[in-house]
Design a protein around this motif. Structure first.
Motif, PDB file in Angstrom:
ATOM      1  N   ALA A  41       0.840  -1.206   0.000  1.00 58.03           N
ATOM      2  CA  ALA A  41       0.000   0.000   0.000  1.00 58.03           C
ATOM      3  C   ALA A  41       0.871   1.252   0.000  1.00 58.03           C
ATOM      4  O   ALA A  41       0.561   2.231  -0.685  1.00 58.03           O
ATOM      5  N   ARG A  42       1.965   1.216   0.747  1.00 58.28           N
ATOM      6  CA  ARG A  42       2.863   2.383   0.775  1.00 58.28           C
ATOM      7  C   ARG A  42       3.477   2.614  -0.597  1.00 58.28           C
ATOM      8  O   ARG A  42       3.606   3.744  -1.057  1.00 58.28           O
ATOM      9  N   VAL A  43       3.858   1.495  -1.253  1.00 58.06           N
ATOM     10  CA  VAL A  43       4.406   1.615  -2.607  1.00 58.06           C
ATOM     11  C   VAL A  43       3.319   2.142  -3.555  1.00 58.06           C
ATOM     12  O   VAL A  43       3.590   2.914  -4.464  1.00 58.06           O
ATOM     13  N   ASP A  44       2.074   1.751  -3.300  1.00 56.97           N
ATOM     14  CA  ASP A  44       0.958   2.242  -4.111  1.00 56.97           C
ATOM     15  C   ASP A  44       0.670   3.724  -3.843  1.00 56.97           C
ATOM     16  O   ASP A  44      -0.176   4.309  -4.506  1.00 56.97           O
ATOM     17  N   GLY A  45       1.309   4.281  -2.833  1.00 56.50           N
ATOM     18  CA  GLY A  45       1.150   5.720  -2.594  1.00 56.50           C
ATOM     19  C   GLY A  45       0.270   6.064  -1.403  1.00 56.50           C
ATOM     20  O   GLY A  45      -0.116   7.224  -1.235  1.00 56.50           O
ATOM     21  N   ALA A  46      -0.077   5.067  -0.577  1.00 57.04           N
ATOM     22  CA  ALA A  46      -0.953   5.352   0.560  1.00 57.04           C
ATOM     23  C   ALA A  46      -0.166   6.005   1.699  1.00 57.04           C
ATOM     24  O   ALA A  46       0.989   5.648   1.938  1.00 57.04           O
ATOM     25  N   THR A  47      -0.806   6.955   2.379  1.00 57.93           N
ATOM     26  CA  THR A  47      -0.189   7.529   3.571  1.00 57.93           C
ATOM     27  C   THR A  47      -0.384   6.542   4.727  1.00 57.93           C
ATOM     28  O   THR A  47      -1.107   5.552   4.573  1.00 57.93           O
ATOM     29  N   THR A  48       0.231   6.842   5.865  1.00 62.55           N
ATOM     30  CA  THR A  48       0.103   5.931   7.011  1.00 62.55           C
ATOM     31  C   THR A  48      -1.360   5.754   7.402  1.00 62.55           C
ATOM     32  O   THR A  48      -1.821   4.641   7.656  1.00 62.55           O
ATOM     33  N   LEU A  49      -2.090   6.858   7.408  1.00 60.31           N
ATOM     34  CA  LEU A  49      -3.496   6.792   7.811  1.00 60.31           C
ATOM     35  C   LEU A  49      -4.330   6.030   6.774  1.00 60.31           C
ATOM     36  O   LEU A  49      -5.188   5.212   7.131  1.00 60.31           O
ATOM     37  N   GLN A  50      -4.033   6.284   5.492  1.00 60.59           N
ATOM     38  CA  GLN A  50      -4.759   5.552   4.441  1.00 60.59           C
ATOM     39  C   GLN A  50      -4.461   4.062   4.526  1.00 60.59           C
ATOM     40  O   GLN A  50      -5.355   3.236   4.349  1.00 60.59           O
ATOM     41  N   LEU A  76      11.323   1.339   1.432  1.00 60.02           N
ATOM     42  CA  LEU A  76      10.774   0.605   2.577  1.00 60.02           C
ATOM     43  C   LEU A  76      11.823   0.442   3.677  1.00 60.02           C
ATOM     44  O   LEU A  76      11.509   0.042   4.787  1.00 60.02           O
ATOM     45  N   GLU A  77      13.083   0.719   3.333  1.00 62.64           N
ATOM     46  CA  GLU A  77      14.158   0.752   4.328  1.00 62.64           C
ATOM     47  C   GLU A  77      14.835   2.109   4.183  1.00 62.64           C
ATOM     48  O   GLU A  77      14.976   2.601   3.059  1.00 62.64           O
ATOM     49  N   THR A  78      15.274   2.671   5.298  1.00 59.69           N
ATOM     50  CA  THR A  78      15.966   3.951   5.202  1.00 59.69           C
ATOM     51  C   THR A  78      17.388   3.727   4.685  1.00 59.69           C
ATOM     52  O   THR A  78      17.979   2.670   4.909  1.00 59.69           O
ATOM     53  N   VAL A  79      17.907   4.721   3.999  1.00 58.83           N
ATOM     54  CA  VAL A  79      19.282   4.664   3.493  1.00 58.83           C
ATOM     55  C   VAL A  79      20.148   5.394   4.517  1.00 58.83           C
ATOM     56  O   VAL A  79      19.873   6.537   4.853  1.00 58.83           O
ATOM     57  N   THR A  80      21.187   4.713   5.030  1.00 61.59           N
ATOM     58  CA  THR A  80      21.990   5.372   6.068  1.00 61.59           C
ATOM     59  C   THR A  80      23.243   6.034   5.510  1.00 61.59           C
ATOM     60  O   THR A  80      23.977   6.690   6.223  1.00 61.59           O
ATOM     61  N   GLY A  81      23.512   5.842   4.210  1.00 60.40           N
ATOM     62  CA  GLY A  81      24.650   6.514   3.594  1.00 60.40           C
ATOM     63  C   GLY A  81      24.528   6.430   2.093  1.00 60.40           C
ATOM     64  O   GLY A  81      23.915   5.497   1.562  1.00 60.40           O
ATOM     65  N   VAL A 125      17.084  12.780  -6.520  1.00 60.05           N
ATOM     66  CA  VAL A 125      17.594  11.998  -5.403  1.00 60.05           C
ATOM     67  C   VAL A 125      16.368  11.607  -4.578  1.00 60.05           C
ATOM     68  O   VAL A 125      15.604  12.476  -4.166  1.00 60.05           O
ATOM     69  N   VAL A 126      16.174  10.307  -4.376  1.00 55.66           N
ATOM     70  CA  VAL A 126      14.919   9.868  -3.750  1.00 55.66           C
ATOM     71  C   VAL A 126      15.114   9.388  -2.306  1.00 55.66           C
ATOM     72  O   VAL A 126      14.151   8.902  -1.699  1.00 55.66           O
ATOM     73  N   ASN A 127      16.320   9.546  -1.775  1.00 54.00           N
ATOM     74  CA  ASN A 127      16.607   9.046  -0.418  1.00 54.00           C
ATOM     75  C   ASN A 127      15.508   9.327   0.593  1.00 54.00           C
ATOM     76  O   ASN A 127      15.141   8.470   1.377  1.00 54.00           O
ATOM     77  N   ASP A 128      14.999  10.557   0.575  1.00 52.38           N
ATOM     78  CA  ASP A 128      14.054  10.947   1.622  1.00 52.38           C
ATOM     79  C   ASP A 128      12.606  10.977   1.146  1.00 52.38           C
ATOM     80  O   ASP A 128      11.732  11.479   1.852  1.00 52.38           O
ATOM     81  N   LEU A 129      12.362  10.457  -0.038  1.00 51.20           N
ATOM     82  CA  LEU A 129      10.974  10.435  -0.519  1.00 51.20           C
ATOM     83  C   LEU A 129      10.262   9.177  -0.022  1.00 51.20           C
ATOM     84  O   LEU A 129      10.876   8.123   0.119  1.00 51.20           O
ATOM     85  N   VAL A 130       8.952   9.312   0.243  1.00 48.93           N
ATOM     86  CA  VAL A 130       8.182   8.120   0.636  1.00 48.93           C
ATOM     87  C   VAL A 130       8.012   7.236  -0.602  1.00 48.93           C
ATOM     88  O   VAL A 130       8.104   7.726  -1.735  1.00 48.93           O
ATOM     89  N   PRO A 131       7.775   5.925  -0.405  1.00 41.50           N
ATOM     90  CA  PRO A 131       7.712   5.010  -1.553  1.00 41.50           C
ATOM     91  C   PRO A 131       6.754   5.480  -2.653  1.00 41.50           C
ATOM     92  O   PRO A 131       7.064   5.370  -3.837  1.00 41.50           O
ATOM     93  N   GLY A 132       5.619   6.008  -2.239  1.00 44.12           N
ATOM     94  CA  GLY A 132       4.604   6.410  -3.209  1.00 44.12           C
ATOM     95  C   GLY A 132       5.031   7.551  -4.115  1.00 44.12           C
ATOM     96  O   GLY A 132       4.433   7.777  -5.169  1.00 44.12           O
ATOM     97  N   LYS A 133       6.059   8.299  -3.729  1.00 49.52           N
ATOM     98  CA  LYS A 133       6.483   9.467  -4.518  1.00 49.52           C
ATOM     99  C   LYS A 133       7.733   9.171  -5.341  1.00 49.52           C
ATOM    100  O   LYS A 133       8.319  10.064  -5.935  1.00 49.52           O
ATOM    101  N   ARG A 134       8.204   7.917  -5.325  1.00 48.80           N
ATOM    102  CA  ARG A 134       9.478   7.625  -5.984  1.00 48.80           C
ATOM    103  C   ARG A 134       9.322   7.204  -7.435  1.00 48.80           C
ATOM    104  O   ARG A 134      10.308   7.009  -8.137  1.00 48.80           O
TER     105      ARG A 134
END
Lengths: 302, 375
Positions: free
Chosen positions: A197-206, B53-58, B67-76
């Motif tokens: 779901a996160r990869v699909d773009g869902a926020t934590t709440l979604q 889904l895992e943070t990048v530490t370096g 640079v997508v290090n700090d983007l959430v999966p849905g925005k990458r």
């Protein structure tokens, strides 16, 4: 002597041998014994309930004359008079009050427990271990210990004689048992779906609302059922915080009829007790399937 | 579609364990890159860092110009296919496919069109109104691929997607995924793919290039042929190929050719190997694939005499296990060329064809026989 596995399998048309007949008789005797025992124990356990229902149709005079549950002269006067009560309100009012306590409390419990359990089960944050230990510690703490401080707190806030002291602790995930139960259930659910779901773009709440809550449904139904039944039966909570008769729930109203009448109208009390049992039983049987699923998979898996 | 770049990417866990040690990897636009390695080599961790889904530490992860290090999966701009399919169990296939688009606020008719298009490509039209629990493993995997495809992501990520399928279905899905990759390329919308697997058959058959990993380090990145024929080190040499390459400690002496000594026996591996070497004489690791190890009668000239320890009849070929001193060898011999009278305990001669042999440095494991062969 031939072992059992050596006996050739017989076709249905052939008559059974002496050994087969002996085994069948033994199995039958064993079944009869087991079922008889279970039936007797079951009846002993359920008899008070059967008696309660039967006695609610008896006259007050007949109540203590026999231990049998079947009324000699069945009457519904207990129900009619009991419903009227000795107060200006009917029992209907008390049922409405009970629902006024139960429904917001149950909804609040379900929402708050889900949020708190999701936090504990899925996220890492500073002090998580300590906070979780605190939650579990409150689970082990007897309710009585917190009664007086809670009473003083709610008195100072000015919430006495309102439903707020009954609603608010539950709406803030005060019932550690439910939080623990949901956490256990969540731990058994793989995280892949949430990650998808996160990869699909869902926020934590979604993710929580669209993915986790539907998967948690059996556990949440169990939580709601427990909360419903326990609140329905709760006597001490309303007794402490509610003083106006017009706000009394059923549990207090039943006691009220004992207090105010010199010669107790037991048939009325029993009739109203039967009615008071009904909501819990109805809700339980409606949600029984999910209830079993919820409590059994909570602890076993994972 | 976009290029994917990993620059000095590291992953250190909270307990101090370093799983990924500053890896660098460029995946070209439209390329099918396979990450392969044994369990615990951090290939999945690397993929999960790319996914967010895992943070990048370096280090730095780039998709396209960002640079997508700090983007959430849905925005990458990625889509991922999970090992356990990870379909939403309470949603029908149709909604599973469209959920990503729904979250992006796409209109219903657009979602319906996209769902129809994807289900047609993957032949799952008839499954649209089923729940995931009503699907077989292969069907669920196709739906999972569809869920990725529908989003038109910049990069597709596959995390061991076929490992839960049986061997036959796995082979079929392998072909289906590579076909899909080629089809998208032909249609002018090439898909950049990062595919994680521990199965070298998947890696060799699917990847445009393969990245072999070990203990959080990249051992070699190359196309399948290069990886097989010119492994950069002993690990890659041993990991790629079935049965795995024979790696035995020998003493190397160069005279006219390259002499190798094992268990007191010396053979000449030939001029061709000698020309490729760039190492000192002395102890080295000799690498020779079982397919390139010759089996001759014991005592034949220029052969190592060994004792047969096991014979595996595979049908079209025979795996002959033999020991020379303490060094174990496996030779693959075509069935028709195999002397059926050979028994365990018999003596046989093993010949090394220098053209196919490799020499590895004992301490670093580096292949020191690649002179003149490097691309």
């Amino acid at each position: 002597m031939a072992a059992i596995t050596d006996i050739p399998v017989r076709k249905g048309s052939e008559p059974p041998t002496a050994i087969e007949l002996k085994h069948r008789r033994k199995a039958l005797r064993s079944s009869i014994l087991r079922y008889s025992l279970l039936t007797i124990v079951g009846l002993i356990m359920i008899y008070p309930l059967i008696w309660l229902v039967g006695a609610s149709f008896k006259t007050n005079a007949e109540m203590f004359s026999s231990a049998g549950f079947w009324p000699k002269n069945p009457t519904i006067s207990g129900y009619i008079e009991g419903w009227q009560t000795s107060t200006p309100y009917t029992f209907g009012r008390f049922f409405v009050n009970t629902m006024w306590i139960i429904i917001p409390k149950t909804i609040g419990t379900a929402i708050s427990c889900t949020l708190v359990a999701y936090g504990f089960a899925r996220f890492e944050f500073p002090g998580k271990k300590f906070l979780f230990m605190t939650v579990i510690a409150t689970l082990l703490l007897p309710n009585v210990v917190t009664r007086i401080p809670q009473y003083l707190l709610f008195r100072d806030i000015g919430w006495l004689d309102s439903f707020l002291p009954l609603w608010v602790p539950s709406a803030l995930a005060g019932d550690a048992f439910f939080v623990f139960m949901v956490i256990q259930f969540l731990r058994a659910i793989p995280r892949d779906m949430e990650e998808a779901a996160r990869v699909d773009g869902a926020t934590t709440l979604q993710t929580l609302i669209y993915i986790v809550v539907p998967m948690l449904m059996p556990a949440l139904i169990s939580v709601c059922l427990f909360q419903f039944m326990w609140t329905m039966n709760d006597f001490l909570g309303p007794l402490i915080y509610i003083s106006s008769v017009e706000k009394y729930p059923v549990s207090l109203a039943l006691k009220l009829s004992i207090d105010t009448t010199e010669a107790f109208a037991w048939n009325q009390i029993l009739a109203m007790s039967v009615l008071a049992l009904a909501p819990s039983l109805i809700v339980f049987f409606m949600a029984q399937k999910y209830f079993i699923e919820g409590i059994s998979s909570g602890g076993v898996k994972g | 579609m976009a290029e994917l770049q990993l620059k000095g990417v590291e992953k250190t866990y909270g307990n101090g364990f370093k799983a990924v040690h500053g890896i660098n990897l460029d995946v070209q636009e439209g390329e099918f890159m396979v990450l392969v390695g044994p369990s615990g080599c951090a290939k999945s961790t690397t993929l999960r860092m790319i996914a967010g889904l895992e943070t990048v530490t370096g280090g730095e992860i780039r998709i396209g110009d960002n640079v997508v290090n700090d983007l959430v999966p849905g925005k990458r701009g990625i889509a991922m296919v999970f090992q356990n399919y990870a379909l939403y169990p309470h949603m029908k296939v149709r909604r599973n496919l469209g959920f990503g688009l729904q979250l992006r606020g796409k209109p219903k008719d657009e979602i319906a069109t996209a769902t129809g298009e994807v289900s047609e490509i993957l032949e799952i039209e008839k499954l649209l109104d089923r729940l995931p629990k009503q699907l077989s493993g292969g069907q669920a995997q196709r739906v999972a691929v569809g869920r990725a495809l529908i989003k038109h992501p910049d990069v597709f990520l596959f995390d061991e997607p076929l490992s839960n399928l049986d061997a036959k279905l796995r082979a079929a899905m392998r072909v289906r995924i590579t076909d899909l990759h080629k089809r998208l390329k032909a249609e002018g919308r090439p898909a950049t793919v990062v595919y994680v697997t521990h199965d070298q058959v998947e890696a060799m058959t699917m990847g445009d290039r393969i990245c072999v990993m070990k203990d959080g380090h990249i051992m070699q990145v190359a196309d399948p042929v290069t990886l097989y024929e010119r492994p950069a080190n002993a690990f890659v040499a041993g990991f790629i190929g079935m049965p795995e390459m024979n790696l035995v400690p020998v003493v190397l002496t160069r005279g006219l050719g390259a002499q190798v000594t094992l268990d007191g026996q010396t053979i000449d591996a030939g001029d061709e190997l000698a020309r490729r070497l760039y190492c000192q004489d002395g102890p080295v690791t000799l690498g020779i694939r079982p397919q390139h190890l010759g089996v001759v009668p014991a005592g034949s000239p220029n052969s190592l005499t060994g004792t047969v320890t096991n014979i595996e009849f595979m049908g079209h070929e025979v795996n002959l296990h033999a020991k020379v001193g303490n060094a174990a060898f496996v030779a693959v011999v075509p069935s028709e060329a195999f002397d059926r009278a050979t028994q365990r305990g018999d003596k046989v001669g093993l010949t090394v064809s220098g053209g196919h042999a490799h020499v590895f440095d004992v301490s670093s494991g580096e292949n020191v026989s690649l002179r003149g062969q490097l691309n």
